[in-house]
Design an enzyme around this catalytic site. Sequence first.
Site, PDB file in Angstrom:
ATOM      1  N   ASN A  41       1.053  -1.180  -0.153  1.00 58.09           N
ATOM      2  CA  ASN A  41       0.109   0.032   0.059  1.00 58.09           C
ATOM      3  C   ASN A  41       0.680   1.398   0.102  1.00 58.09           C
ATOM      4  OD1 ASN A  41      -1.615  -2.263   2.079  1.00 58.09           O
ATOM      5  ND2 ASN A  41      -2.827  -1.438   0.283  1.00 58.09           N
TER       6      ASN A  41
ATOM      7  N   ILE B 247       0.954   6.833  -0.351  1.00 52.28           N
ATOM      8  CA  ILE B 247       0.432   5.921   0.298  1.00 52.28           C
ATOM      9  C   ILE B 247      -1.142   5.744  -0.084  1.00 52.28           C
ATOM     10  CG2 ILE B 247      -0.417   5.374   2.742  1.00 52.28           C
ATOM     11  CD1 ILE B 247       1.711   7.641   3.632  1.00 52.28           C
ATOM     12  N   CYS B 248      -1.485   4.457  -0.077  1.00 55.47           N
ATOM     13  CA  CYS B 248      -2.870   4.170  -0.404  1.00 55.47           C
ATOM     14  C   CYS B 248      -3.717   3.784   0.977  1.00 55.47           C
ATOM     15  CB  CYS B 248      -3.142   2.915  -1.384  1.00 55.47           C
ATOM     16  SG  CYS B 248      -4.598   2.696  -1.873  1.00 55.47           S
ATOM     17  N   LEU B 249      -4.189   4.968   1.435  1.00 52.94           N
ATOM     18  CA  LEU B 249      -4.902   4.738   2.731  1.00 52.94           C
ATOM     19  C   LEU B 249      -6.154   5.621   2.655  1.00 52.94           C
ATOM     20  CD1 LEU B 249      -4.844   3.402   5.563  1.00 52.94           C
ATOM     21  CD2 LEU B 249      -3.685   5.388   6.573  1.00 52.94           C
TER      22      LEU B 249
END
Length: 195
Positions: A80, A88-90
């Site tokens: 992620n 960041i993939c959040l």
Amino acid sequence: MSDLKRIRKEFTECKKDLETSGLDVSMPDESNLLHWKATIKGPVGTPYEGGIFRIDIQLPSDYPFVPPKMKYETRIWHPNISSESGAICLDILKNEWSPALTIRTALLSLQALMSAPEPDDPQDAVVASQYKKNTAEFSSTAKYWTETYASGSNEDDAIRKLVEMGFEVDVCKRALKQFGGDENKALDSLLAGLA
């Protein structure tokens, strides 16, 4: 316009529990409350254990109504988090952000993400694929990257080098912290202080 009173309060709250949370924050430029640097200790029992990961945080002018922009400055092997850019993939840093959340909440969420990757919603497809197909190889690679890029020894080496040049340890630590661990900028600052 940003709520500067809230930002100051959040900064103070983040500084309180370094020992228990494994989080630390600083402001490279004390006059700019919208730019923070943070460190996260790699969670125990993960390939990131023992690592210190630096995060760059930019607060938008309409914070807290818009999420902070965060990215890893320390290279990390994680589904992620981009292994190239640190993006960041959040969800809480995007469409799930709420003004009720804080920078501390976001940093704790990053720490939790390090413990429990979400390979079905990847930022880095290559890492996610490896995580799904060969977990042992993923763990080995992530651990190698942690030892290579997040060991913390880089900061210790930088402090040692600056001390050998005649600067005091505390002054060196402050300069490195101010410039996010950038040894050259810290040295320039220290030398400028002598002029």
